[in-house]
Design an enzyme around this catalytic site. Structure first.
Site, PDB file in Angstrom:
ATOM      1  N   GLU A  91      42.115  52.577  34.590  1.00  0.00           N
ATOM      2  CA  GLU A  91      41.473  53.717  35.236  1.00  0.00           C
ATOM      3  C   GLU A  91      41.641  53.646  36.747  1.00  0.00           C
ATOM      4  OE1 GLU A  91      37.353  53.984  34.055  1.00  0.00           O
ATOM      5  OE2 GLU A  91      37.928  53.492  32.000  1.00  0.00           O
ATOM      6  N   CYS A 104      40.435  54.377  44.208  1.00  0.00           N
ATOM      7  CA  CYS A 104      39.975  53.102  43.661  1.00  0.00           C
ATOM      8  C   CYS A 104      40.934  52.760  42.530  1.00  0.00           C
ATOM      9  CB  CYS A 104      38.554  53.292  43.148  1.00  0.00           C
ATOM     10  SG  CYS A 104      37.929  51.886  42.229  1.00  0.00           S
ATOM     11  N   CYS A 111      39.298  42.362  32.065  1.00  0.00           N
ATOM     12  CA  CYS A 111      38.876  41.338  33.021  1.00  0.00           C
ATOM     13  C   CYS A 111      38.338  40.142  32.259  1.00  0.00           C
ATOM     14  CB  CYS A 111      37.785  41.900  33.940  1.00  0.00           C
ATOM     15  SG  CYS A 111      37.295  40.756  35.246  1.00  0.00           S
ATOM     16  N   CYS A 115      31.142  39.785  33.480  1.00  0.00           N
ATOM     17  CA  CYS A 115      29.833  40.171  34.041  1.00  0.00           C
ATOM     18  C   CYS A 115      29.106  41.053  33.026  1.00  0.00           C
ATOM     19  CB  CYS A 115      30.009  40.905  35.362  1.00  0.00           C
ATOM     20  SG  CYS A 115      30.957  39.958  36.564  1.00  0.00           S
ATOM     21  N   CYS A 118      29.011  45.089  33.251  1.00  0.00           N
ATOM     22  CA  CYS A 118      30.265  45.787  33.531  1.00  0.00           C
ATOM     23  C   CYS A 118      31.012  46.188  32.250  1.00  0.00           C
ATOM     24  CB  CYS A 118      31.139  44.876  34.392  1.00  0.00           C
ATOM     25  SG  CYS A 118      32.791  45.521  34.676  1.00  0.00           S
ATOM     26  N   CYS A 332      33.293  52.409  36.050  1.00  0.00           N
ATOM     27  CA  CYS A 332      34.693  52.088  35.757  1.00  0.00           C
ATOM     28  C   CYS A 332      34.816  51.230  34.496  1.00  0.00           C
ATOM     29  CB  CYS A 332      35.305  51.358  36.946  1.00  0.00           C
ATOM     30  SG  CYS A 332      36.988  51.864  37.204  1.00  0.00           S
TER      31      CYS A 332
HETATM   32  N1  SAH Z   1      36.198  42.454  39.822  1.00  0.00           N
HETATM   33  C1  SAH Z   1      35.890  42.909  41.119  1.00  0.00           C
HETATM   34  C2  SAH Z   1      36.304  44.340  41.373  1.00  0.00           C
HETATM   35  C3  SAH Z   1      36.128  45.298  40.274  1.00  0.00           C
HETATM   36  S1  SAH Z   1      34.453  45.674  39.827  1.00  0.00           S
HETATM   37  C4  SAH Z   1      34.413  42.722  41.406  1.00  0.00           C
HETATM   38  O1  SAH Z   1      33.669  42.393  40.508  1.00  0.00           O
HETATM   39  O2  SAH Z   1      34.040  42.865  42.563  1.00  0.00           O
HETATM   40  C5  SAH Z   1      34.002  46.746  41.183  1.00  0.00           C
HETATM   41  C6  SAH Z   1      32.521  46.775  41.495  1.00  0.00           C
HETATM   42  O3  SAH Z   1      31.803  47.495  40.485  1.00  0.00           O
HETATM   43  C7  SAH Z   1      31.890  45.406  41.583  1.00  0.00           C
HETATM   44  O4  SAH Z   1      31.046  45.331  42.703  1.00  0.00           O
HETATM   45  C8  SAH Z   1      31.104  45.350  40.303  1.00  0.00           C
HETATM   46  O5  SAH Z   1      30.090  44.414  40.359  1.00  0.00           O
HETATM   47  C9  SAH Z   1      30.633  46.777  40.171  1.00  0.00           C
HETATM   48  N2  SAH Z   1      30.157  47.167  38.859  1.00  0.00           N
HETATM   49  C10 SAH Z   1      30.654  46.835  37.656  1.00  0.00           C
HETATM   50  N3  SAH Z   1      29.937  47.404  36.670  1.00  0.00           N
HETATM   51  C11 SAH Z   1      28.957  48.108  37.276  1.00  0.00           C
HETATM   52  C12 SAH Z   1      27.879  48.908  36.806  1.00  0.00           C
HETATM   53  N4  SAH Z   1      27.665  49.077  35.499  1.00  0.00           N
HETATM   54  N5  SAH Z   1      27.075  49.486  37.710  1.00  0.00           N
HETATM   55  C13 SAH Z   1      27.289  49.323  39.031  1.00  0.00           C
HETATM   56  N6  SAH Z   1      28.268  48.579  39.537  1.00  0.00           N
HETATM   57  C14 SAH Z   1      29.096  47.967  38.672  1.00  0.00           C
HETATM   58 FE1  SF4 Z   2      35.393  41.726  36.111  1.00  0.00          FE
HETATM   59 FE2  SF4 Z   2      33.649  43.701  35.924  1.00  0.00          FE
HETATM   60 FE3  SF4 Z   2      32.833  41.322  36.732  1.00  0.00          FE
HETATM   61 FE4  SF4 Z   2      34.388  42.822  38.353  1.00  0.00          FE
HETATM   62  S1  SF4 Z   2      32.320  43.299  37.664  1.00  0.00           S
HETATM   63  S2  SF4 Z   2      34.596  40.617  37.870  1.00  0.00           S
HETATM   64  S3  SF4 Z   2      35.674  43.839  36.818  1.00  0.00           S
HETATM   65  S4  SF4 Z   2      33.650  41.793  34.702  1.00  0.00           S
END
Ligand code: SAH
Ligand code: SF4
Length: 345
Positions: A91, A104, A111, A115, A118, A332
């Site tokens: 995406e 973006c 990944c 997390c 996410c 995302c």
């Molecule tokens: N992996 C990298 C970049 C991609 S994620 C990272 O973790 O920074 C991009 C951002 O979206 C990160 O700050 C992540 O913590 C946030 N993110 C992921 N899922 C989310 C959610 N459900 N609500 C808000 N932010 C989210």
């Molecule tokens: Fe990976 Fe999502 Fe964690 Fe970013 S927020 S490191 S994309 S699992």
């Protein structure tokens, strides 16, 4: 095996052309065509037929095909689902700001970091993207909308520092005057905090903006939502951020997704303020996007304001990130998830 021509830098491309028995200046022309998102070498009309044939038989052009495109009814935000040569999808989100277009992009398909909040983390990992596939997302969007993109954020699917070499090469290619010519200062890299790689990045002489996903004021809370926190403590992470500022002169941004009842109390804000006091930083507060199955709920406006006020008392600037395309966003990773469930890759 065909060669990924778009991932070559100027020196590599020049050598490849000269070694093939063609004049050096052709490399520059080829680079210009590649940046325009041509899909075949035969579209390169100022390149002689014998060179085009040589390229066709030895190389391929990496493109990002538009599988789906969603346009927000509220603003000009566009969300793309792009597919690559092997059918894998990522995406990208295109946003319109007063100062221009920003995109973006994704750095990996899925990944590994896991997390808990996410959508990308929840749908597993397939592979990392080549530099050309990161460029292709920008080029496809530019071509589709007939625009010039001025800002790039590596905040889509994937962990950029887990695909270090390719991401660094992408940044060099994207900022090259012979390529997309997007200044390094207009590129932001977001990471969950792979500490040794932050030091390595600082030493690459690519002054991109570093954005660190902190999401918690202490190790205990951070470990509950981010597995990477079990490997590196907040103290180690913040030390690496200080080093990044000292080496590059670039202010670090901290991302903090506010999850109701998990990390959004006044006590949490105070602890965060104490940790960040005196650092050259900015905090982006993001009310967490609800992802099915997580049970997380976003913090209310009152909590958000209280957080900002507590940080401000310690002179830490914080803003709540403007949500663009709220009708198509759904955070995302979700569009691909839906595509997977419907039978795509
Ligand atoms: N992996 C990298 C970049 C991609 S994620 C990272 O973790 O920074 C991009 C951002 O979206 C990160 O700050 C992540 O913590 C946030 N993110 C992921 N899922 C989310 C959610 N459900 N609500 C808000 N932010 C989210
Ligand atoms: Fe990976 Fe999502 Fe964690 Fe970013 S927020 S490191 S994309 S699992």
């Amino acid at each position: 095996m065909l060669i990924d021509i778009k991932s070559m830098n100027d020196d590599e491309l020049e050598k490849f052309i000269v070694d093939g028995g063609f004049p050096k200046f052709r490399a520059k022309q080829i680079r210009q065509w590649l940046s325009k998102s041509v899909e075949s070498f035969d579209e390169m009309i100022n390149i002689p037929k014998n060179l085009r044939d040589f390229l066709t038989s030895s190389c391929y052009i990496s493109v990002a095909n538009i599988e789906k495109k969603l346009i927000s009814r509220y603003d000009k935000t566009v969300k793309y689902l792009f597919s690559f040569f092997d059918g894998e999808c990522v995406e990208s989100v295109l946003m319109s700001y007063k100062h221009g277009w920003s995109i973006c992009i994704s750095t990996q398909i899925g990944c590994k970091m896991g997390c808990t909040f996410c959508a990308t983390g929840r749908s597993g990992f397939s592979r990392s993207l080549a530099p050309s596939e990161m460029l292709a997302q920008i080029e496809s969007a530019q071509k589709d909308m007939n625009i010039k993109i001025s800002n790039v954020v590596l905040m889509g699917m994937g962990e950029p520092l887990d695909n270090f070499e390719n991401v660094v090469k992408f940044i060099r290619l994207a900022s090259s005057p012979t390529g997309l010519n997007i200044g390094m200062r207009h590129i932001t890299l977001s990471t969950c905090g792979i500490v040794p790689k932050i030091y390595e990045l600082a030493n690459q002489h690519i002054p991109v903006t570093l954005s660190v996903s902190l999401h918690a004021p202490n190790d205990e809370i951070r470990q509950r939502t981010m597995p990477i926190a079990k490997k590196y403590s907040i103290n180690e992470l913040l030390k690496a951020c200080k080093d990044y500022f000292d080496t590059t002169g670039r202010r670090v941004t901290f991302e903090y997704s506010m999850i109701s009842g998990v990390n959004d109390s006044d006590q949490n804000a105070k602890e965060l303020a104490k940790r960040l006091e005196g650092m050259h930083s900015h905090v982006n507060l993001i009310p967490v996007n609800t992802v099915e199955g997580t049970g997380y709920i976003k913090s209310n406006i009152k909590r958000q304001q209280s957080f900002i006020n507590i940080l401000a008392e310690k002179n830490i600037t914080a803003t709540v990130r403007r949500t663009l395309g709220s009708d198509i966003n759904a955070s995302c990773g979700q569009l691909r998830r839906k595509h997977q469930i419907e039978g795509g890759k």
